[in-house]
Scaffold this motif. Structure first.
Motif, PDB file in Angstrom:
ATOM      1  N   ALA A 133      17.007   4.568  -7.612  1.00  0.00           N
ATOM      2  CA  ALA A 133      17.080   4.503  -9.078  1.00  0.00           C
ATOM      3  C   ALA A 133      18.485   4.893  -9.536  1.00  0.00           C
ATOM      4  CB  ALA A 133      16.048   5.429  -9.707  1.00  0.00           C
ATOM      5  N   GLY A 134      19.011   4.137 -10.483  1.00  0.00           N
ATOM      6  CA  GLY A 134      20.350   4.377 -10.995  1.00  0.00           C
ATOM      7  C   GLY A 134      21.421   3.530 -10.344  1.00  0.00           C
ATOM      8  N   GLN A 135      21.091   2.855  -9.242  1.00  0.00           N
ATOM      9  CA  GLN A 135      22.061   1.994  -8.580  1.00  0.00           C
ATOM     10  C   GLN A 135      21.976   0.575  -9.153  1.00  0.00           C
ATOM     11  OE1 GLN A 135      21.848   2.066  -4.306  1.00  0.00           O
ATOM     12  NE2 GLN A 135      21.294   4.235  -4.210  1.00  0.00           N
ATOM     13  N   ASP A 136      23.040  -0.216  -8.936  1.00  0.00           N
ATOM     14  CA  ASP A 136      22.945  -1.622  -9.300  1.00  0.00           C
ATOM     15  C   ASP A 136      22.084  -2.331  -8.256  1.00  0.00           C
ATOM     16  OD1 ASP A 136      24.808  -3.117  -7.209  1.00  0.00           O
ATOM     17  OD2 ASP A 136      25.878  -1.306  -7.841  1.00  0.00           O
ATOM     18  N   THR A 137      21.609  -3.526  -8.593  1.00  0.00           N
ATOM     19  CA  THR A 137      20.626  -4.219  -7.756  1.00  0.00           C
ATOM     20  C   THR A 137      21.161  -4.482  -6.347  1.00  0.00           C
ATOM     21  OG1 THR A 137      19.795  -5.309  -9.750  1.00  0.00           O
ATOM     22  CG2 THR A 137      19.111  -6.225  -7.647  1.00  0.00           C
ATOM     23  N   ALA A 138      22.401  -4.948  -6.228  1.00  0.00           N
ATOM     24  CA  ALA A 138      22.957  -5.268  -4.910  1.00  0.00           C
ATOM     25  C   ALA A 138      23.035  -4.024  -4.027  1.00  0.00           C
ATOM     26  CB  ALA A 138      24.337  -5.910  -5.060  1.00  0.00           C
ATOM     27  N   SER A 139      23.478  -2.898  -4.601  1.00  0.00           N
ATOM     28  CA  SER A 139      23.584  -1.663  -3.812  1.00  0.00           C
ATOM     29  C   SER A 139      22.204  -1.192  -3.367  1.00  0.00           C
ATOM     30  CB  SER A 139      24.268  -0.578  -4.647  1.00  0.00           C
ATOM     31  OG  SER A 139      25.590  -0.956  -4.996  1.00  0.00           O
ATOM     32  N   ALA A 140      21.219  -1.310  -4.264  1.00  0.00           N
ATOM     33  CA  ALA A 140      19.869  -0.887  -3.916  1.00  0.00           C
ATOM     34  C   ALA A 140      19.305  -1.738  -2.783  1.00  0.00           C
ATOM     35  CB  ALA A 140      18.969  -0.963  -5.151  1.00  0.00           C
ATOM     36  N   GLU A 141      19.530  -3.043  -2.825  1.00  0.00           N
ATOM     37  CA  GLU A 141      19.037  -3.918  -1.759  1.00  0.00           C
ATOM     38  C   GLU A 141      19.691  -3.575  -0.425  1.00  0.00           C
ATOM     39  OE1 GLU A 141      19.830  -7.772  -3.370  1.00  0.00           O
ATOM     40  OE2 GLU A 141      17.802  -7.983  -4.179  1.00  0.00           O
ATOM     41  N   ARG A 142      20.997  -3.259  -0.453  1.00  0.00           N
ATOM     42  CA  ARG A 142      21.674  -2.879   0.799  1.00  0.00           C
ATOM     43  C   ARG A 142      21.083  -1.583   1.349  1.00  0.00           C
ATOM     44  NH1 ARG A 142      26.318  -4.793  -1.981  1.00  0.00           N
ATOM     45  NH2 ARG A 142      26.849  -2.674  -2.666  1.00  0.00           N
ATOM     46  N   GLU A 143      20.808  -0.615   0.486  1.00  0.00           N
ATOM     47  CA  GLU A 143      20.257   0.660   0.963  1.00  0.00           C
ATOM     48  C   GLU A 143      18.852   0.473   1.522  1.00  0.00           C
ATOM     49  OE1 GLU A 143      19.673   5.280  -0.537  1.00  0.00           O
ATOM     50  OE2 GLU A 143      21.139   3.933  -1.493  1.00  0.00           O
ATOM     51  N   LEU A 144      18.050  -0.383   0.886  1.00  0.00           N
ATOM     52  CA  LEU A 144      16.714  -0.660   1.416  1.00  0.00           C
ATOM     53  C   LEU A 144      16.808  -1.333   2.777  1.00  0.00           C
ATOM     54  CD1 LEU A 144      14.915  -1.929  -1.821  1.00  0.00           C
ATOM     55  CD2 LEU A 144      14.437   0.187  -0.601  1.00  0.00           C
ATOM     56  N   ALA A 145      17.734  -2.281   2.919  1.00  0.00           N
ATOM     57  CA  ALA A 145      17.909  -2.947   4.205  1.00  0.00           C
ATOM     58  C   ALA A 145      18.328  -1.946   5.275  1.00  0.00           C
ATOM     59  CB  ALA A 145      18.938  -4.067   4.082  1.00  0.00           C
ATOM     60  N   GLY A 146      19.204  -0.994   4.905  1.00  0.00           N
ATOM     61  CA  GLY A 146      19.627   0.027   5.855  1.00  0.00           C
ATOM     62  C   GLY A 146      18.492   0.933   6.274  1.00  0.00           C
ATOM     63  N   ALA A 147      17.469   1.066   5.407  1.00  0.00           N
ATOM     64  CA  ALA A 147      16.302   1.895   5.745  1.00  0.00           C
ATOM     65  C   ALA A 147      15.253   1.121   6.528  1.00  0.00           C
ATOM     66  CB  ALA A 147      15.685   2.456   4.467  1.00  0.00           C
ATOM     67  N   GLY A 148      15.542  -0.175   6.822  1.00  0.00           N
ATOM     68  CA  GLY A 148      14.602  -0.976   7.598  1.00  0.00           C
ATOM     69  C   GLY A 148      13.652  -1.796   6.755  1.00  0.00           C
ATOM     70  N   ILE A 149      13.960  -1.971   5.465  1.00  0.00           N
ATOM     71  CA  ILE A 149      13.095  -2.740   4.556  1.00  0.00           C
ATOM     72  C   ILE A 149      13.851  -4.001   4.153  1.00  0.00           C
ATOM     73  CG2 ILE A 149      11.881  -2.734   2.339  1.00  0.00           C
ATOM     74  CD1 ILE A 149      11.812   0.358   2.581  1.00  0.00           C
ATOM     75  N   SER A 150      13.384  -5.140   4.628  1.00  0.00           N
ATOM     76  CA  SER A 150      14.090  -6.396   4.355  1.00  0.00           C
ATOM     77  C   SER A 150      13.355  -7.278   3.351  1.00  0.00           C
ATOM     78  CB  SER A 150      14.285  -7.184   5.651  1.00  0.00           C
ATOM     79  OG  SER A 150      13.036  -7.436   6.277  1.00  0.00           O
ATOM     80  N   ASN A 151      12.064  -6.988   3.113  1.00  0.00           N
ATOM     81  CA  ASN A 151      11.272  -7.795   2.173  1.00  0.00           C
ATOM     82  C   ASN A 151      11.343  -7.134   0.798  1.00  0.00           C
ATOM     83  OD1 ASN A 151       9.527  -9.488   0.898  1.00  0.00           O
ATOM     84  ND2 ASN A 151       7.730  -8.984   2.143  1.00  0.00           N
ATOM     85  N   VAL A 152      12.313  -7.547  -0.018  1.00  0.00           N
ATOM     86  CA  VAL A 152      12.580  -6.896  -1.305  1.00  0.00           C
ATOM     87  C   VAL A 152      12.381  -7.901  -2.434  1.00  0.00           C
ATOM     88  CG1 VAL A 152      14.280  -5.683  -2.716  1.00  0.00           C
ATOM     89  CG2 VAL A 152      14.235  -5.341  -0.232  1.00  0.00           C
ATOM     90  N   GLY A 153      11.590  -7.515  -3.426  1.00  0.00           N
ATOM     91  CA  GLY A 153      11.412  -8.325  -4.629  1.00  0.00           C
ATOM     92  C   GLY A 153      12.069  -7.639  -5.812  1.00  0.00           C
ATOM     93  N   VAL A 154      12.329  -8.399  -6.858  1.00  0.00           N
ATOM     94  CA  VAL A 154      12.982  -7.862  -8.054  1.00  0.00           C
ATOM     95  C   VAL A 154      12.153  -8.237  -9.275  1.00  0.00           C
ATOM     96  CG1 VAL A 154      15.028  -7.914  -9.517  1.00  0.00           C
ATOM     97  CG2 VAL A 154      15.272  -7.976  -7.027  1.00  0.00           C
TER      98      VAL A 154
END
Length: 618
Positions: free
Chosen positions: A437-458
């Motif tokens: 929360a508080g990040q822009d969408t692209a940064s949040a998606e990168r952090e989720l991918a780094g945590a092992g989560i690749s299936n991301v919806g917006v």
């Protein structure tokens, strides 16, 4: 019209010099619904006014107009009529609808559920009649739910919200689906192809809720959506003992996860509902007095009325006697018995006491429930007039038994594979949702991918306080544990909504504050100014009425006071008459002290005595 109670700035306005806007009776994410009056025809109407930030999208407005025109072709006593559609000179997009003066099915369910089987069918049959008419002309509702089923004061049932359903759904994308996910068919959740069978699924969920008092799945929107896609809806008798097996099968057929296993449209599900309703004890449907044509089952001779064969797309009932408003199919008379006894035998129980329901075959045999021809297979409009809609289930043949064994073995194999996949296959490792929360969408998606989560919806939503493109939250929430293949949705701000500034000038300060709040605005700085108008009257506003601004914007106002405020202005050196006018305009009383011989009429001194200013002139 009833008096206003919401301080909505649109109340009392006139749309295109015809439709008077009354009190707001509902508000959703895309529109507000008001009571209204068509002053030209002097009749009550419902006015659906689209929120400005949605209506200002030109592509949405064009789609909305097309959908409204399509819905206006839909004439059925069980559908809320679309009467008119328009857009005002200042950009207000609106629909004019038939006014229904009763509760929603949601309110009825809240009062009555769990409902008796006959009550459920009495409410669902008109819903299916309305949907069947829509399906016949190619319309799909896509948002069938109890809130969109209305009852008149006389108990008539009508389906609402045709017209902008598809346009709004396209505009709001995932948010709309998740908003009504409790009734969403698996293909709607999974963004698959949507047709009439998606409406059939929603009716099945409503039937379950009416019979049991609750929907089959509860939890977060994501959990419920996942359940629709991955689990079969249970039989309602599990939650409501005593539910007839026929209604169990009605729900299970309508809510099959595979659209190919559902009735192909509302007309086919209506056939089943009517057959079940007439098989219930103590039917109350009157016999037909209209001389409607009848149709017999496979293996017997079709009987047509003197007027000719029955229309291929007319709704039917499976028993001998017809209601006054629907053609029927007849079972005939059993040898030595009455037609009623034959009907009871056919739709009652088999030799072992198991209810026998109408069956819908997928292959082109002489006992088809529907005739499936071409790309629109199974639709009401293409049903063969010579093919009976309803047949009795035959006794199982040896080949059928063998096929059932093979299918069962395949299902066991698939179940084993799914168990392996969900338990140990690649991509199922657990991951923890990080705080983004508080990040822009692209940064949040990168952090989720780094945590092992690749299936991301917006998903997007308006926010007063968070800039556009910034993440508000995640679903599931941060710190939740998910599998690597499970989708995590980012809830992203689209910025503040755009709202219209109401007219505040001339109202009292309290009224102005309420009107600003109702419009999604705040009242900013208040400046006092002496005026002969009543104390507290708003004299002016910083932003003009009708302007489009961001939700949450502050509007400053100037308010009348009846006594002067602060020090009087300095008028020494001025002409006495000009000085007097300036002071009196500020609310002060003026007294002139002119010694004998004064002839220049210039102010040489001023002093204050309360609210009186004494001017000395020479």
């Amino acid at each position: 019209m009833p008096s206003s109670s919401t301080n909505d700035p649109r109340e009392g306005t006139l749309l295109e010099n015809r439709y008077l806007v009354g009190r707001r009776i509902a508000r959703g994410g895309t529109a507000a619904v008001h009571e209204g009056l068509d002053e030209r025809l002097e009749r009550p109407v419902a006015l659906k006014i689209i929120h400005p930030h949605i209506a200002e999208d030109p592509s949405f407005a064009a789609r909305a107009q097309r959908e409204a025109r399509s819905a206006a072709r839909l004439h059925d006593p069980h559908v809320v009529s679309v009467l008119d559609q328009g857009r005002t000179a200042d950009g207000v997009l609106y629909l004019v609808l038939e006014y229904v003066d009763g509760p929603t099915l949601r309110q009825v369910i809240g009062r009555e559920a769990p409902m008796p089987p006959r009550r459920v069918l009495d409410l669902l049959v008109p819903v299916l009649r309305g949907l069947a008419r829509a399906h016949r002309i190619g319309l799909v509702h896509r948002d069938v739910k109890p809130e969109n089923v209305l009852l008149t004061a006389d108990g008539e049932v009508k389906v609402a919200d045709f017209g902008l359903t598809r346009a709004v759904d396209e505009h709001t994308a995932t948010s709309t689906v998740l908003g009504t996910v409790g009734y969403a068919a698996p293909e709607l959740v999974a963004d698959g192809p949507v047709d009439q069978r998606s409406d059939v699924y929603a009716v099945g969920i409503m039937a379950y809720e009416m019979l049991t008092g609750s929907r089959p799945y509860t939890g977060t929107a994501l959990q419920v959506a996942h359940a629709h896609v991955s689990r079969d809806v249970p039989a309602p008798s599990g939650a409501a003992p005593g539910t007839p097996p026929a209604l169990d099968e009605f729900v299970l057929r309508a809510t099959s996860r595979d659209p190919g296993h559902r009735p192909v449209d509302a007309a086919e599900l209506l056939d089943l509902a009517l057959a079940i309703r007439r098989s219930l004890p103590d039917p109350v449907d009157p016999p037909s007095l209209s001389g409607a044509p009848t149709e017999v089952l496979a293996g017997t001779t079709r009987a047509d009325s003197p007027g000719g064969p029955a229309p291929a797309d007319a709704p039917t009932e499976a028993l001998g006697a017809a209601t006054a408003d629907a053609p029927t199919e007849a079972l005939g008379s059993a040898p030595g018995g009455t037609p009623a006894e034959a009907a009871t035998e056919a739709l009652g129980t088999s030799g072992g006491g198991t209810p026998i329901l109408p069956s819908y075959d997928p292959d082109a045999t002489g006992t088809l429930a529907t005739s499936r021809v071409g790309p629109g297979a199974g639709s009401t409009a293409r049903r063969s007039p010579d093919a009976p809609r309803v047949r009795l289930n035959p006794q199982p043949q040896p080949l059928h038994v063998a096929l059932a064994v093979v299918v069962f073995a395949l299902l066991l194999t698939v179940a084993g594979f799914l168990g392996w996949w969900l338990g140990s296959a690649p991509g199922t490792a657990s991951a923890t949702v990080p705080p983004v929360a508080g990040q822009d969408t692209a940064s949040a998606e990168r952090e989720l991918a780094g945590a092992g989560i690749s299936n991301v919806g917006v998903r997007t939503t308006t926010s007063r306080d968070t800039p556009e493109g910034i993440v508000l939250a995640t679903d599931p929430a941060e710190s939740s544990t998910v599998r690597g293949i499970e989708q995590v949705n980012l809830l992203v701000s689209s910025g503040p909504a755009r709202v219209s500034v109401p007219a505040l000038t001339g109202s009292s300060l309290d009224t102005a504050r309420g009107a600003a709040s109702a419009a999604g605005l705040t009242l900013g700085a208040v400046t006092n100014e002496y005026s002969t108008q009543p104390q507290g009257t708003v004299l002016s506003q910083s932003t003009a009425a009708g302007s489009e601004v961001d939700e949450g914007t502050s509007v400053e106002v100037t308010v009348a006071v009846s006594t002067p405020q602060g020090e009087p202005p300095a008028v020494v050196g001025q002409d006495v008459e000009a000085a007097r006018a300036e002071l009196e305009d500020k609310g002060f009383t003026v007294r002139v002290d002119a010694p004998v011989g004064s002839h220049l009429n210039r102010v040489v001194r001023q002093r204050q005595d309360g609210t009186t200013v004494v001017l000395t002139v020479v």
